[in-house]
Design a protein around this motif. Structure first.
Motif, PDB file in Angstrom:
ATOM      1  N   TYR A   1       0.868  -1.521   0.027  1.00  0.00           N
ATOM      2  CA  TYR A   1      -0.067   0.077  -0.031  1.00  0.00           C
ATOM      3  C   TYR A   1       0.940   1.277   0.099  1.00  0.00           C
ATOM      4  CZ  TYR A   1      -2.898   3.774   1.868  1.00  0.00           C
ATOM      5  OH  TYR A   1      -3.540   5.115   2.073  1.00  0.00           O
TER       6      TYR A   1
ATOM      7  N   GLU B   1       2.779   1.716  -3.283  1.00  0.00           N
ATOM      8  CA  GLU B   1       1.926   2.279  -4.332  1.00  0.00           C
ATOM      9  C   GLU B   1       1.651   3.483  -4.169  1.00  0.00           C
ATOM     10  OE1 GLU B   1       0.915   0.607  -7.166  1.00  0.00           O
ATOM     11  OE2 GLU B   1       1.530  -1.188  -6.953  1.00  0.00           O
ATOM     12  N   ARG B   2       1.209   3.998  -2.964  1.00  0.00           N
ATOM     13  CA  ARG B   2       1.125   5.434  -2.711  1.00  0.00           C
ATOM     14  C   ARG B   2       2.176   6.300  -3.113  1.00  0.00           C
ATOM     15  NH1 ARG B   2       0.196   7.534   3.255  1.00  0.00           N
ATOM     16  NH2 ARG B   2       2.448   7.816   2.932  1.00  0.00           N
ATOM     17  N   ASP B   3       3.487   5.703  -2.639  1.00  0.00           N
ATOM     18  CA  ASP B   3       4.525   6.622  -3.037  1.00  0.00           C
ATOM     19  C   ASP B   3       4.745   6.664  -4.466  1.00  0.00           C
ATOM     20  OD1 ASP B   3       5.093   6.980  -0.200  1.00  0.00           O
ATOM     21  OD2 ASP B   3       6.875   5.493  -0.134  1.00  0.00           O
TER      22      ASP B   3
ATOM     23  N   SER C   1       2.512   6.601  -6.706  1.00  0.00           N
ATOM     24  CA  SER C   1       1.325   7.443  -7.346  1.00  0.00           C
ATOM     25  C   SER C   1       1.756   9.090  -7.063  1.00  0.00           C
ATOM     26  CB  SER C   1       0.040   7.101  -6.587  1.00  0.00           C
ATOM     27  OG  SER C   1      -0.271   5.872  -6.871  1.00  0.00           O
ATOM     28  N   GLU C   2       2.479   9.349  -5.920  1.00  0.00           N
ATOM     29  CA  GLU C   2       2.815  10.414  -5.628  1.00  0.00           C
ATOM     30  C   GLU C   2       3.992  10.995  -6.748  1.00  0.00           C
ATOM     31  OE1 GLU C   2       4.084  11.032  -1.602  1.00  0.00           O
ATOM     32  OE2 GLU C   2       1.946  10.600  -0.700  1.00  0.00           O
TER      33      GLU C   2
END
Length: 118
Positions: free
Chosen positions: A98, A101-103, A105-106
């Motif tokens: 998670y 993936e968040r990193d 996306s950023e």
């Protein structure tokens, strides 16, 4: 028949774990070499973002392979201790995935914003 299934499963787990190891090691070497090159080029900050984004993809792939190996291994040992261990490992890896993936996306969003400004 059950013994043969257990043996085949053991080899499958070994193979999937090897694939996970190769994936993570290859991604790490690629990121290390890319980062070394980026350290000596002053204007390589955009290139470094791409390197870390690609590295995160390799890590996510490696974690996914490892989780698959754990699932296959648990198929031959369905005791509650093993199922509980798998659940804990899956939770930890899901947590890591998670945030990776968040990193990612950023970083992608930052790259798009940077390209729009340029």
């Amino acid at each position: 028949m059950e013994a043969a299934f257990t043996e085949v499963t053991g080899y499958a787990v070994l193979l999937i774990d090897a694939i996970a190891l190769i994936t993570v090691v290859y991604g790490t070497i690629e990121a290390f070499v890319g980062a070394l090159g980026g350290m000596f080029i002053p204007s390589a900050s955009d290139q470094l973002r791409g390197i870390w984004l690609r590295y995160a993809r390799w890590l996510v792939a490696g974690l996914t392979f490892q989780l698959a190996a754990d699932i296959v291994e648990t198929m031959t040992r369905p005791e509650w201790d093993e199922v509980g261990r798998l659940a804990a490992i899956a939770a930890i890896r899901t947590f890591l995935n998670y945030f990776l993936e968040r990193d990612m996306s950023e970083v992608r969003e930052d790259q798009l914003n940077y390209e729009k400004k340029a």
